[in-house]
Design a protein around this motif. Sequence first.
Motif, PDB file in Angstrom:
ATOM      1  N   ILE A  98       7.384 -31.619 -20.110  1.00 16.08           N
ATOM      2  CA  ILE A  98       6.015 -31.874 -20.557  1.00 16.08           C
ATOM      3  C   ILE A  98       5.671 -33.323 -20.240  1.00 16.08           C
ATOM      4  O   ILE A  98       6.547 -34.194 -20.189  1.00 16.08           O
ATOM      5  N   VAL A  99       4.398 -33.567 -20.005  1.00 13.70           N
ATOM      6  CA  VAL A  99       3.916 -34.892 -19.620  1.00 13.70           C
ATOM      7  C   VAL A  99       3.124 -35.478 -20.778  1.00 13.70           C
ATOM      8  O   VAL A  99       2.137 -34.894 -21.218  1.00 13.70           O
ATOM      9  N   VAL A 100       3.552 -36.641 -21.259  1.00 12.31           N
ATOM     10  CA  VAL A 100       2.897 -37.269 -22.397  1.00 12.31           C
ATOM     11  C   VAL A 100       1.656 -38.025 -21.919  1.00 12.31           C
ATOM     12  O   VAL A 100       1.722 -38.764 -20.933  1.00 12.31           O
ATOM     13  N   GLU A 116      -2.350 -27.148 -20.556  1.00 16.75           N
ATOM     14  CA  GLU A 116      -2.592 -25.789 -21.085  1.00 16.75           C
ATOM     15  C   GLU A 116      -2.018 -25.642 -22.493  1.00 16.75           C
ATOM     16  O   GLU A 116      -2.653 -25.051 -23.377  1.00 16.75           O
ATOM     17  N   ILE A 117      -0.813 -26.176 -22.699  1.00 18.63           N
ATOM     18  CA  ILE A 117      -0.210 -26.134 -24.042  1.00 18.63           C
ATOM     19  C   ILE A 117      -1.053 -26.932 -25.023  1.00 18.63           C
ATOM     20  O   ILE A 117      -1.344 -26.477 -26.145  1.00 18.63           O
ATOM     21  N   TRP A 118      -1.472 -28.107 -24.608  1.00 20.72           N
ATOM     22  CA  TRP A 118      -2.300 -28.982 -25.455  1.00 20.72           C
ATOM     23  C   TRP A 118      -3.594 -28.264 -25.839  1.00 20.72           C
ATOM     24  O   TRP A 118      -4.021 -28.305 -26.998  1.00 20.72           O
ATOM     25  N   LYS A 119      -4.228 -27.632 -24.865  1.00 18.03           N
ATOM     26  CA  LYS A 119      -5.514 -26.969 -25.127  1.00 18.03           C
ATOM     27  C   LYS A 119      -5.360 -25.821 -26.121  1.00 18.03           C
ATOM     28  O   LYS A 119      -6.226 -25.590 -26.970  1.00 18.03           O
ATOM     29  N   ARG A 120      -4.228 -25.095 -26.024  1.00 23.07           N
ATOM     30  CA  ARG A 120      -3.989 -24.011 -26.981  1.00 23.07           C
ATOM     31  C   ARG A 120      -3.769 -24.555 -28.390  1.00 23.07           C
ATOM     32  O   ARG A 120      -4.258 -23.985 -29.373  1.00 23.07           O
ATOM     33  N   MET A 121      -3.050 -25.667 -28.491  1.00 23.07           N
ATOM     34  CA  MET A 121      -2.739 -26.231 -29.801  1.00 23.07           C
ATOM     35  C   MET A 121      -3.905 -27.028 -30.378  1.00 23.07           C
ATOM     36  O   MET A 121      -4.134 -27.022 -31.586  1.00 23.07           O
ATOM     37  N   TYR A 122      -4.655 -27.709 -29.511  1.00 22.62           N
ATOM     38  CA  TYR A 122      -5.742 -28.590 -29.969  1.00 22.62           C
ATOM     39  C   TYR A 122      -7.000 -28.320 -29.133  1.00 22.62           C
ATOM     40  O   TYR A 122      -7.368 -29.120 -28.267  1.00 22.62           O
ATOM     41  N   PRO A 123      -7.659 -27.226 -29.343  1.00 23.42           N
ATOM     42  CA  PRO A 123      -8.813 -26.845 -28.506  1.00 23.42           C
ATOM     43  C   PRO A 123      -9.974 -27.825 -28.594  1.00 23.42           C
ATOM     44  O   PRO A 123     -10.795 -27.883 -27.672  1.00 23.42           O
ATOM     45  N   ASN A 124     -10.066 -28.583 -29.669  1.00 27.89           N
ATOM     46  CA  ASN A 124     -11.186 -29.516 -29.828  1.00 27.89           C
ATOM     47  C   ASN A 124     -10.829 -30.955 -29.458  1.00 27.89           C
ATOM     48  O   ASN A 124     -11.648 -31.854 -29.627  1.00 27.89           O
ATOM     49  N   LYS A 168      11.908 -27.546 -30.073  1.00 26.43           N
ATOM     50  CA  LYS A 168      12.485 -26.480 -30.903  1.00 26.43           C
ATOM     51  C   LYS A 168      12.482 -25.139 -30.185  1.00 26.43           C
ATOM     52  O   LYS A 168      13.467 -24.391 -30.220  1.00 26.43           O
ATOM     53  N   SER A 169      11.370 -24.836 -29.514  1.00 25.46           N
ATOM     54  CA  SER A 169      11.233 -23.498 -28.935  1.00 25.46           C
ATOM     55  C   SER A 169      11.157 -23.481 -27.419  1.00 25.46           C
ATOM     56  O   SER A 169      11.103 -22.406 -26.822  1.00 25.46           O
ATOM     57  N   ASN A 170      11.135 -24.682 -26.796  1.00 22.90           N
ATOM     58  CA  ASN A 170      11.064 -24.767 -25.330  1.00 22.90           C
ATOM     59  C   ASN A 170       9.913 -23.908 -24.797  1.00 22.90           C
ATOM     60  O   ASN A 170      10.100 -22.935 -24.068  1.00 22.90           O
ATOM     61  N   VAL A 171       8.695 -24.289 -25.168  1.00 26.99           N
ATOM     62  CA  VAL A 171       7.515 -23.474 -24.890  1.00 26.99           C
ATOM     63  C   VAL A 171       7.094 -23.484 -23.422  1.00 26.99           C
ATOM     64  O   VAL A 171       6.167 -22.767 -23.037  1.00 26.99           O
ATOM     65  N   SER A 230       3.545 -40.430 -18.159  1.00 24.96           N
ATOM     66  CA  SER A 230       2.230 -40.269 -17.524  1.00 24.96           C
ATOM     67  C   SER A 230       2.127 -41.071 -16.230  1.00 24.96           C
ATOM     68  O   SER A 230       1.241 -40.804 -15.412  1.00 24.96           O
ATOM     69  N   VAL A 231       3.001 -42.049 -15.994  1.00 25.22           N
ATOM     70  CA  VAL A 231       2.907 -42.898 -14.801  1.00 25.22           C
ATOM     71  C   VAL A 231       3.783 -42.396 -13.658  1.00 25.22           C
ATOM     72  O   VAL A 231       3.840 -43.033 -12.607  1.00 25.22           O
ATOM     73  N   GLN A 232       4.434 -41.248 -13.828  1.00 25.15           N
ATOM     74  CA  GLN A 232       5.352 -40.769 -12.800  1.00 25.15           C
ATOM     75  C   GLN A 232       4.707 -39.841 -11.780  1.00 25.15           C
ATOM     76  O   GLN A 232       5.349 -39.419 -10.829  1.00 25.15           O
ATOM     77  N   GLY A 233       3.438 -39.515 -11.951  1.00 26.93           N
ATOM     78  CA  GLY A 233       2.735 -38.733 -10.948  1.00 26.93           C
ATOM     79  C   GLY A 233       3.099 -37.262 -10.908  1.00 26.93           C
ATOM     80  O   GLY A 233       2.858 -36.578  -9.909  1.00 26.93           O
ATOM     81  N   VAL A 234       3.676 -36.740 -11.975  1.00 26.53           N
ATOM     82  CA  VAL A 234       4.040 -35.325 -12.039  1.00 26.53           C
ATOM     83  C   VAL A 234       2.825 -34.510 -12.484  1.00 26.53           C
ATOM     84  O   VAL A 234       1.987 -34.985 -13.254  1.00 26.53           O
ATOM     85  N   SER A 235       2.746 -33.279 -12.027  1.00 22.43           N
ATOM     86  CA  SER A 235       1.627 -32.412 -12.400  1.00 22.43           C
ATOM     87  C   SER A 235       1.561 -32.226 -13.923  1.00 22.43           C
ATOM     88  O   SER A 235       2.559 -31.946 -14.570  1.00 22.43           O
ATOM     89  N   LYS A 236       0.362 -32.383 -14.464  1.00 19.81           N
ATOM     90  CA  LYS A 236       0.159 -32.272 -15.912  1.00 19.81           C
ATOM     91  C   LYS A 236      -0.428 -30.914 -16.321  1.00 19.81           C
ATOM     92  O   LYS A 236      -0.688 -30.680 -17.501  1.00 19.81           O
ATOM     93  N   LYS A 237      -0.608 -30.024 -15.360  1.00 18.28           N
ATOM     94  CA  LYS A 237      -1.331 -28.787 -15.618  1.00 18.28           C
ATOM     95  C   LYS A 237      -0.706 -27.966 -16.744  1.00 18.28           C
ATOM     96  O   LYS A 237      -1.388 -27.490 -17.656  1.00 18.28           O
ATOM     97  N   GLN A 238       0.618 -27.798 -16.711  1.00 18.29           N
ATOM     98  CA  GLN A 238       1.290 -26.983 -17.714  1.00 18.29           C
ATOM     99  C   GLN A 238       1.152 -27.588 -19.103  1.00 18.29           C
ATOM    100  O   GLN A 238       0.880 -26.887 -20.085  1.00 18.29           O
ATOM    101  N   THR A 239       1.309 -28.919 -19.191  1.00 17.00           N
ATOM    102  CA  THR A 239       1.184 -29.591 -20.481  1.00 17.00           C
ATOM    103  C   THR A 239      -0.244 -29.499 -21.002  1.00 17.00           C
ATOM    104  O   THR A 239      -0.477 -29.320 -22.204  1.00 17.00           O
TER     105      THR A 239
END
Length: 780
Positions: free
Chosen positions: A75-77, A126-134, A67-70, A115-124
């Motif tokens: 993003i890496v699932v 960070e988004i995950w941690k902001r949305m779900y810190p626990n 929706k917002s292209n954050v 997740s099996v494509q070997g792409v950097s997950k760092k950006q995803t």
Amino acid sequence: MERKQKIEWHNAQKIVICEDLVAAAKHQLRLLAEVDKNRCLYDGPILDRAIYRYKNCWLPLLAKYTKSNVTDGPIVVPLDCEWIWHCHRLNPVRYKADCEEFYGKILGNQDVVSSVQGVSKKQTEEIWKRMYPNEPYELDMSTQFAENVVEIVSGTPETTKYDLHSAVKRQSSFFYQVSRPHMKDDLFLEGALARYKGFLHLIKRNKERGIRRFCVPTYDIDLIWHSHQLQPVSYSKDLVTLLGKVLEHDDTDSDRTKGKKLDTGYCDTTKQWEETFGFKYWRAGAMYRGNVPSPLTINLGQLGNVSRKVVPSNDYDDMIKLPEKMFVEVMVEIVAVKNLPSGHKESLFVTCSKKQSDALFNAKRKLSISSETGMQEVALFQCEPTGEIVFELLSYLPSKLELLGTVSIPLQDFMNSGSELWIEKWFQLVPNSGVVCSKPIDLRIALSFTSPIPAPYVLQLAPPERFRQAKGWTYIVDEAGNEVIKIQMRDLTNSEETKTCLARKEVIGITPSGETCMLAEFSGAGWSLMNSNWLFQLQNKFSETEDIYELTGSRKVIIFPGRKLEFELNNCENLKVQHHFTTAVEFSVENPHGKAVALLNLKSGSLKVNEKRLLLPGVLLAFILSSDGSLREKGFGGTVNAVGELAGDHNKKVNYEDEKMVKSSGCYSSCGGHGGCSSCGNCGGGGCVGDYDHEKMVKSSGCFGSCGGHGGCSSCSSCSNCGGRCGAEAEEFVGNYDHEKMVKSSGCYGPCGGHGGCSSCSNCGGGGCKAEATNEAVAA
């Protein structure tokens, strides 16, 4: 194909699909392989947690991202969420409805990276941690979550009421059916894509005609179909354009019993396909493989560290010199015959063989003609992808057997790039001298092949008598009977060591070129192999009920009694011969649950090795287990006496004068035990007796080649005239049930239900679809 059928196939290939489904299928196979390494995602608390994370973390994150292209990039699932997302999307109608209800649109996978494509997950992350810190981004597969899941989910709004647990369990066996190497081949997948379009075309025709039909795919079609559904936006668009609505995928029916929904649907789909397109529906490498092999009954946590990479080769690797061979899986049906001379229209059959020597397919196989018997009989076997397959049409008369004509089909024609890996057409036979016909006899043959893949190495421990050499040596020979190495065990224990029970032994090897080498030595705890590159010893920690041996070196290999994993037999005769075999299973990061790499028949001395690097260790294991009396006492030992004669019998070429035949699709060549059939309706009882001139024919179905035990049919088979336990007691690897499985049935093809011939199923793919004028319920 007739002109009308060619037009139907041409129209099917015009169906527009927006995605590259060959590439999507390859990606799907990589994902399924990764999930299969983490089988805790199939059931239990890890699955519970993964479903929670998918519903309450991944889907909201995906909706927000689309929706917002954050982020600036994709993003890496996470793997666990990707697996649940995979299973949710395989109910495309429900997935579409859920997305539209909760998020207002279909959540697609554009700009989502696996997740099996070997792409950097760092950006995803960070988004995950902001949305779900626990909640950690990566799920710890070793942690128990059962209680926490219940507490957290109870306070979280539901995103879907779809039973994802059941969806996961239904899909957990799919990878086994599509995991063979040829499934990743471009040529095979391109053919599967064309067949998928044909499958959709049938559903479209049914809808146009108002026909309600549960269409069932073979597994090559099913793989492509799944790949299409995993692109939910494109799938919806493509199917609405084609059918006016999203095609449902019903995977809830798995009962393959004859006469049940899945079996009936497959038979109906087969009939419609062949009437519409003019060629056979079955395909080599695309049929049901049988049940998933039983998991190993050891505590995998006790394995310790496993190697990630194989160490470089050493001096011992080249001691056994064998050429690398390839093989293909072949399916063949003799569809019809025409222009027969008078007096030869009954008692017809066809033999199939290789013109050149073939290590995997070394005897003639007998086939009936579908148009003459009114039943479809499809042969399944493996052979080398070279030389020619020869078909001979024969007529059995009361006084003699007459060869009417032959035709040879070069395999190289199908192995070239651009080949479709199948053919079905009329072949003109070269008449036998003495056969008078007004027109050349024509035989309609349907053939299908897989892409070539590496063949296992097959060796034999042969006794010294065969080579007329000094006794005390065991000769290791290849499939052609050529010596590859000879080995001998020597007792070095002196009198003092005998008193203290400290045995010392060594194994000496001599190559055909005369090179001599000490290959193994025993002292105390176990055997040191190949200059201490490997250590072979008993490991009681793995099992309290069985003696299990461990081979450690560049790899970790465990030796199990019996046939395990892909060497397991799926029939009720299994336990009768289990004690003859041991299976070598490798454990690694790539194969944490084990990969069967070698099979040893301790009774006959036959050895099958899947990888070249394990040839010499495999030979040494076979020799030590067969020769060491202390191991035989533990139930691991065997004998190599008379092995040479056994191997020679299996490699005999078949002649008309001495071949023992069985009428119908029963045991043809090297039948043992009950030969043709046992305890099944319409089947004979005896063995394989008689010859071409005065044979006693046995009616059976199912098996060709080295059938033992109950041969063709058995009481556990419920297919019409289908074979059952094929070759349960066959103990060689050449020409047995590992390589040739035959089926006779109106709807069963290939190794149905894992019982050699047919079991209580048709050999259909993973499900089907019910094409209706108003509703399509599809299974796979």
